[in-house]
Structure formats: structure tokens, C-alpha cells
Enzyme design. Structure first.
Site, PDB file in Angstrom:
ATOM      1  N   TYR A 181       0.834  -1.209   0.000  1.00 20.34           N
ATOM      2  CA  TYR A 181       0.000   0.000   0.000  1.00 20.34           C
ATOM      3  C   TYR A 181       0.869   1.259   0.000  1.00 20.34           C
ATOM      4  O   TYR A 181       0.889   2.010  -0.951  1.00 20.34           O
ATOM      5  CB  TYR A 181      -0.954  -0.021   1.203  1.00 20.34           C
ATOM      6  CG  TYR A 181      -1.954   1.114   1.190  1.00 20.34           C
ATOM      7  CD1 TYR A 181      -3.073   1.065   0.368  1.00 20.34           C
ATOM      8  CD2 TYR A 181      -1.779   2.241   1.986  1.00 20.34           C
ATOM      9  CE1 TYR A 181      -3.996   2.111   0.339  1.00 20.34           C
ATOM     10  CE2 TYR A 181      -2.700   3.285   1.971  1.00 20.34           C
ATOM     11  CZ  TYR A 181      -3.802   3.218   1.142  1.00 20.34           C
ATOM     12  OH  TYR A 181      -4.699   4.251   1.113  1.00 20.34           O
ATOM     13  N   ASP A 237     -17.806   3.602  -7.644  1.00 22.07           N
ATOM     14  CA  ASP A 237     -16.750   4.070  -6.739  1.00 22.07           C
ATOM     15  C   ASP A 237     -16.776   5.594  -6.717  1.00 22.07           C
ATOM     16  O   ASP A 237     -16.390   6.250  -7.675  1.00 22.07           O
ATOM     17  CB  ASP A 237     -15.378   3.570  -7.207  1.00 22.07           C
ATOM     18  CG  ASP A 237     -14.289   3.785  -6.161  1.00 22.07           C
ATOM     19  OD1 ASP A 237     -14.450   4.690  -5.317  1.00 22.07           O
ATOM     20  OD2 ASP A 237     -13.281   3.064  -6.183  1.00 22.07           O
ATOM     21  N   SER A 285      -6.398   1.183  -4.448  1.00 20.68           N
ATOM     22  CA  SER A 285      -6.546   2.587  -4.073  1.00 20.68           C
ATOM     23  C   SER A 285      -5.185   3.296  -4.195  1.00 20.68           C
ATOM     24  O   SER A 285      -4.631   3.353  -5.276  1.00 20.68           O
ATOM     25  CB  SER A 285      -7.142   2.687  -2.663  1.00 20.68           C
ATOM     26  OG  SER A 285      -7.661   3.961  -2.435  1.00 20.68           O
ATOM     27  N   HIS A 319     -16.060   1.497  -3.625  1.00 24.54           N
ATOM     28  CA  HIS A 319     -14.614   1.441  -3.365  1.00 24.54           C
ATOM     29  C   HIS A 319     -14.222   0.174  -2.604  1.00 24.54           C
ATOM     30  O   HIS A 319     -13.092   0.022  -2.185  1.00 24.54           O
ATOM     31  CB  HIS A 319     -14.195   2.698  -2.585  1.00 24.54           C
ATOM     32  CG  HIS A 319     -12.722   2.964  -2.635  1.00 24.54           C
ATOM     33  ND1 HIS A 319     -12.032   3.180  -3.805  1.00 24.54           N
ATOM     34  CD2 HIS A 319     -11.786   3.030  -1.646  1.00 24.54           C
ATOM     35  CE1 HIS A 319     -10.745   3.390  -3.528  1.00 24.54           C
ATOM     36  NE2 HIS A 319     -10.577   3.299  -2.228  1.00 24.54           N
TER      37      HIS A 319
END
Length: 683
Positions: free
Chosen positions: A457, A620, A537, A655
Site C-alpha cells: 500500500y 466508486d 486505491s 470502493h
């Protein structure tokens, strides 16, 4: 592996551009930003058709779906929590679309309280949180339709579940903070009037008070709006309901802090912290003494106390000092639970309210412990423990003795004894030491031929801590390896670690990830032909940027719901709030050039790219699907090699929140099938 040649939909190019500090930047696929346009909808359908046809040819996809369904089909429980005379808990029988909220009195027979599976025919309306009055007689729950961040709020009496007052609508990024039984505080934005409800920019948050039995239109603005424009505003009440606590922020890091003494009818909203430089959260109070978790002057956080009569930071007194490990904290049973991160794993200590250390909580292994918080009068609390080979297990902690007992074991078909998870440290490009957890079946031969999924991430101070995944069993029982590095930009080593991966240091995040891949290849865990990279993301941005910089790095790539256009991300929904991490193209010539250089959509050039499946969802409204649409269109244009470059667009989904179980399983099956097929791995 016989793969039919793919004919991609023809994606038109429109002469559109922007000028930034004298540089003209073409944006030929900008028309895909209009999610309401018929040509965008036609493009989505055409791309999904191509992707579906590709996935349908994989001979073992049905067998994989059956196996994953079998693995998923076990009872899943949440930790219980008490409200009034009832104990509540969430339970999913196995393959239900959404978890069901149950309740019982003492050891009595449980009954269903709310079943979100009955909220919509297809299981895509989900319950996103529920908040009870202090006496437990009423509750307000939030609904998300199709995964949207916009919510509805419904108030009910808990005795008979009858609805109280009107349904509140158009609420976003909000908690519910009850004040007695009369009403509650909530936050929202003005809903975009012109243009897309999905992509329209949400600028300033407003904190309202809703009095039960009155229309939403008469709700009182408490904070925010034109006088104090803030992008994020959150409210809570201390457990005794004496203090209203308001947190206000302009970006995703750093917040102001305000309190209001509700015991004083004329009590004003008082500012505690008047800047956005640090993060602060009020844990609770004893009378007028406030307990605050803060990283003011201490990037790893500490707990301080102050009297509410004069709560400015100059009067703060250290209660639990900062250490070399990152601290978060909760309260319950008259104690403070200090939850530390040590090399991205949990270490928990129990303190009394005077700051005296009572004990270190004995955890079953090295991993992630979460929960602990409960009400003041409780004698026991619950926490969940997990790691990559330890399925999530709920423990009951006796607060007085510190003894933990197993409350609910996971029912998943998995034998932890057959697997191992180990932490290694490797050096990034600039010599920084990065931790990584590598998980696989015992006896796996490190010969460079193991399918390996590298997931990360690296942003917004988010901690990636060890957690069991049912989906990963598919990978590991077929000789695969799962690896997760803790990149800079995350919060695993505090705010310094976060700041080392933001704005003009964002390249550190990509370098850390590339170095992880190179470490795994060098040490024969895998090789380029068996390496897949994945992230969602901000992690989708990571994968897109790494693909553009190192198309030769891996065999397969999964950029999910990613931020792909770094020059325009702040023009949509809540995107402007991410500028603390990213900077914006409007900030300066230097910032524009830095973003333009790595922005995945702009950095792509003709090359031999890995087999790629971009994933997004049509609803989203956090990272709008346009990011993925534009990136996929350009990737298809620039792919010079034979590998497929597909986009999978989930419909009636957002999302990630509130997806039905079937949507989740199908998405995981498509991921593993695509990965195995492109690596030539049999199932």
C-alpha cells in the site's frame, strides 16, 4: 497455454489538453471521466465483454470458484458488544451476501436484530455502522446502496425495531454521536448539484445536530460551512455525554481539536488545538480531566491529560510517554489499553487511569491484535487476533486478572501447522531497511518457480499488519507465496515513516516496492515469470507507477481502484483531501513536474507490459472509476507485447465497502485464475 488473440474495443481519442506552468499535457481519454455519458457506458460494456470472454476460456475457473466457495462457507462472527440489556454480535452463516446483526439477553437464545440481506434483492445494499443511545433503547444505522460513500440514516426503537422519525439522506463520511435520547450529531457535504453525483467534488464538511421528530431540513449547523471551512469534520461524545468532541481537518493527516461542555447550557465550543500540524484524539475523560492521544512533538504518539477548563497543549501532562514503537490506544473497564506496533506487529499493555502500567497482555503469537475498547463499567472486553497463518480468533479478556480465553475460533478449513510466515528485512534503493512478511506452505522449495503475489500500500500513514485471508489459501495450497512489505508512506514506524513517502518523496515508496520484488527474485522465492504485483486505491497508484517505471519487473499486475491521473485527482469527490500525501499539479512547477513524471496514466509509453487486469467499480465515489478507465485505455494503446491488458469493472459496487459475498468471491476467483493462467500454473 492457448490464448485467443484479443481484439480490444476501439477507444476514441479526443483532442483535450491542459497547460501546467508552460507544459502542454494532452489528455485524449478525458471523455471517459463523464460516467453518465452514453459513450462511456458503451465503452464499459464493451471492455467488460472482452474481459469476460478472456476469463471464460480459462478451463479451471469453475473449479477454482467451487473451491473458494467451499473455503468461504463457514460461520463468521464479530466480537460481541453490549448495548442496554442486550449483547449484540454480527454473524454470517457462510455465504450470505452481508453479515446479520444478532442480539441476546445474557445467555438467552439469540435473535436476529437487523438483516441487511433483506435490504435489497441483490444483496448490494449494506449496513455501514450502527450507533446506540447510552441506554440502548434506540439505534441509528447507516445504509450504503451499491457501495456508495453517500449514506442514508434510519433511526429505530430497539425493543420492536419500529422506525422513529424520517430517514435522513445524503450523509457522507460520518459517525453518529447520540446526545441522550433526544437527537444526534452527524456530518455531511452539500451534495453536488451540477454534473455527476458520483464524481462531483465534495468540498466542505458540515457538522449538524438532528433532533428526533423534526425534519432534516431544520437540522442545526453546529460547526463547519462557510465560517470554518474544513474538508473532514468528525464528532463524538465522551461516554458520560458531558463533552462534545469535534475533530476538524483539511487533509487526511493532521487535525484541529475542539470541545464543548454540554453540562453547561451556555457552554461554547472551545478550541484545544488550533492547527493541522499533528494528530489528536480524545480517548475519554474522568470528570473534567481529558485523556488525549497525540503525536504533538512525538511522532510515535503518547497519551496526555489536561483539565477541560484550560485544555491548550501548554497545559498537557504526559501520562503514557512515547516509545520507539507507534502507539494507538483505547479505554474500557476503567483502564487504558496501549496498543503498540513493533515492526508492524502488535504489542499491548494495560495501564490504569493514573498512567500506572499494570501488565503486558499475553498474545497467542506474533501478529495483529485489535479491539480492547469497551464501556467503563464492563469487567471484560474482547479482542481479535490474527496473522497470515492464524485465522481471526476472538478472545475474551478478563480486565482484572489479564487472563485471555478463546471466545470464538475461526471455522475456516485451514491447518496453520502446515504453513509458515516469516519476517525478513531488506534494503531499499537508498539503503533504508524495510520489513516484509513472507507466507507459504512448509516444504515449499525456493527454486524461483513459485507463483508469488507481492501486495503493498505505502501511503496515508496506513499500517499493513498481518491478517489471515481465506482467499490466499488458493495461492498457498498450490505452492504459491504471499509477500507483504511495509513500505514508506505507511505508519508502521510513525509519522517519520509516513512523511518519508509523501509529495516529492513518493518515489521512495516505488523504490521500496521494486526492491522487495528484486529481493524475492534474488533469494529464489520466485522469478520474473512467476511474480504478480497487486495493490488497491493508493496501492493501485503504486502498481500503476511501478508498471510504468519497470514494465520488465513481473509477469502479472493487478492495479485495483487506483489513483492513476495524478494531475487531476483533486478535481473529483474527496480527492482534494489527499494533497497532504500527494501534493497537487497546481502547487508549483516542481510539484507538477514530479507528479507528471510518475503519474501512471501519463508515464505509460509504448513497451512490453505484464499481463494486467485493472479493476474498478462503476459506483466508486471515492477514487472515481475514470482513473482506471483512462489508465486501461492508454495501456491497451501502448502494449507492445503479447500479454493481455484488461479492465474488470464491477457493477453496483463502490470502493470496496459493502460488496456481497458472491461479488467478493467472484473477484478473487478472477484474480487467481488470471494470474495462474498467465504464469502457466495448473490448478
Amino acid at each position: 497455454m492457448n490464448t485467443k488473440a484479443i481484439t480490444y474495443p476501439e477507444t476514441k481519442k479526443v483532442d483535450t489538453s491542459n497547460n501546467y506552468f508552460g507544459t502542454n499535457v494532452p489528455d485524449p481519454y478525458r471523455w471517459l471521466e463523464d460516467d453518465r455519458a452514453t459513450d462511456t457506458k458503451a465503452w464499459v460494456q464493451a471492455e467488460n465483454k472482452v474481459t469476460q470472454a478472456y476469463l471464460d476460456q480459462i478451463p479451471y475457473r469453475d473449479a477454482m470458484h467451487a473451491r473458494l466457495k467451499q473455503l468461504w462457507n463457514y460461520e463468521k462472527y464479530s466480537a460481541p458488544f453490549k448495548e442496554g440489556k442486550y449483547t449484540y454480535f454480527y454473524k454470517n452463516d457462510g455465504l450470505q451476501s452481508q453479515a446479520v446483526l444478532w442480539r441476546q439477553v445474557g445467555d438467552g437464545t439469540p435473535e436476529i436484530f437487523l438483516d441487511p440481506n433483506k435490504f435489497s434483492a441483490d444483496g448490494t445494499t449494506s449496513m455501514q455502522g450502527i450507533d446506540f443511545t447510552k441506554d440502548g433503547s434506540m439505534a441509528a444505522y447507516q445504509l450504503s446502496e451499491g457501495g456508495s460513500d453517500w449514506r442514508k440514516v434510519i433511526v429505530i426503537k430497539t425493543t420492536d425495531k419500529s422506525i422513529v422519525g424520517d430517514t435522513l439522506i445524503d450523509i457522507k463520511f460520518s459517525g453518529i454521536a447520540w446526545k441522550g435520547n433526544e437527537g444526534f450529531y452527524y456530518s455531511s457535504y452539500d451534495k453536488p448539484k451540477a454534473g455527476s453525483q458520483l464524481a462531483g467534488i465534495t468540498q466542505y464538511h458540515k457538522l449538524f445536530y438532528h433532533k428526533l421528530g423534526t425534519p432534516q431540513s431544520s437540522d442545526v449547523l453546529i460547526f463547519g460551512g462557510d465560517k470554518t471551512p474544513r474538508r473532514y469534520i468528525g464528532a463524538s461524545l465522551t461516554e458520560d455525554e458531558r463533552f462534545l468532541v469535534i475533530s476538524a481537518a483539511k487533509e487526511t493527516t493532521g487535525n484541529e481539536l475542539y470541545i464543548q461542555d454540554l453540562s453547561n447550557p451556555n457552554g461554547l465550543i472551545i478550541n484545544v488545538v488550533d492547527n493541522f500540524d499533528n494528530q489528536h484524539n480524545i480517548l475519554g475523560n474522568v470528570g473534567s480531566k481529558l485523556y488525549i492521544l497525540t503525536n504533538l512533538y512525538e511522532p510515535n504518539f503518547k497519551v496526555v491529560t489536561v483539565d477541560a477548563a484550560d485544555p491548550k497543549p501548554i497545559n498537557w501532562k504526559d501520562l503514557i510517554p512515547a516509545t520507539s514503537n507507534v502507539l494507538s490506544a483505547t479505554t474500557g473497564g476503567g483502564k487504558i489499553f496501549a496498543e503498540y506496533l513493533k515492526d508492524a506487529t502488535s504489542f499491548v499493555q494495560q495501564y490504569n487511569m493514573d498512567g500506572k502500567l499494570e501488565r503486558t497482555i499475553a498474545l497467542p503469537s506474533i501478529g495483529t491484535a485489535s479491539g480492547f475498547g469497551t464501556k467503563l463499567e464492563e469487567k471484560e472486553t474482547y479482542y481479535t487476533f490474527t496473522n497470515y497463518v492464524y485465522p481471526g480468533t476472538i478472545f475474551k479478556l478478563d480486565i482484572a486478572s489479564g487472563v485471555s480465553t478463546v471466545y470464538k475460533k475461526s471455522g475456516v478449513q485451514f491447518d496453520p501447522e502446515q504453513y509458515e510466515s516469516k519476517q525478513v528485512f531488506y534494503k531499499s534503493k537508498d539503503g533504508t531497511k524495510i520489513p516484509m512478511l513472507i507466507t507459504y506452505k512448509k516444504g515449499t522449495v525456493m527454486n524461483g518457480k513459485n507463483p508469488l503475489l507481492l501486495y503493498a500500500y505505502g501511503g496515508f500513514g496506513v499500517n499493513l499488519t498481518p491478517a489471515f485471508s481465506t482467499s490466499n489459501i488458493i495461492l498457498m495450497e498450490h505452492g504459491g507465496i504471499y509477500a507483504v512489505p511495509n513500505l514508506r508512506g505507511g505508519g508502521e514506524y510513525g509519522e517519520k515513516w509516513h512523511k518519508a513517502g509523501i509529495k516529492m518523496k513518493k518515489q521512495n515508496v516505488f523504490d521500496d516496492f521494486i526492491a522487495a520484488a528484486e529481493y524475492l527474485i534474488k533469494n529464489k522465492y520466485t522469478s520474473k515469470d512467476y511474480l504478480a504485483i497487486a495493490g488497491g486505491s493508493n496501492g493501485g497508484l503504486l502498481i500503476g507507477a511501478v508498471m510504468a517505471q519497470r514494465p520488465d519487473l513481473c509477469k502479472v499486475a493487478f492495479p485495483a481502484v487506483g489513483v492513476m491521473d495524478m494531475l487531476r485527482y483533486n478535481q473529483f469527490t474527496a480527492g482534494a483531501g489527499w494533497s497532504y500525501d500527494y501534493g497537487t499539479a497546481e502547487d508549483s512547477k516542481e510539484m507538477f513536474e514530479y507528479l507528471y513524471n510518475y503519474s501512471p496514466y501519463h508515464a505509460l509509453k509504448p513497451a512490453d507490459y505484464p499481463a494486467t487486469m485493472v479493476t474498478t467499480a462503476d459506483h466508486d465515489d471515492r477514487v472515481v472509476p475514470a482513473h482506471s478507465f483512462k489508465f486501461a485505455a492508454r495501456l491497451q494503446e501502448f502494449q507492445k507485447g503479447p500479454a493481455p491488458t484488461l479492465i474488470r469493472i464491477e457493477t453496483k459496487a463502490g470502493h470496496g465497502a459493502g460488496q456481497s459475498t458472491e461479488q467478493v468471491i467472484s473477484g478473487q476467483v478472477d484474480k487467481w485464475a488470471f494470474m495462474f493462467w498467465n504464469m502457466g500454473v495448473r490448478f
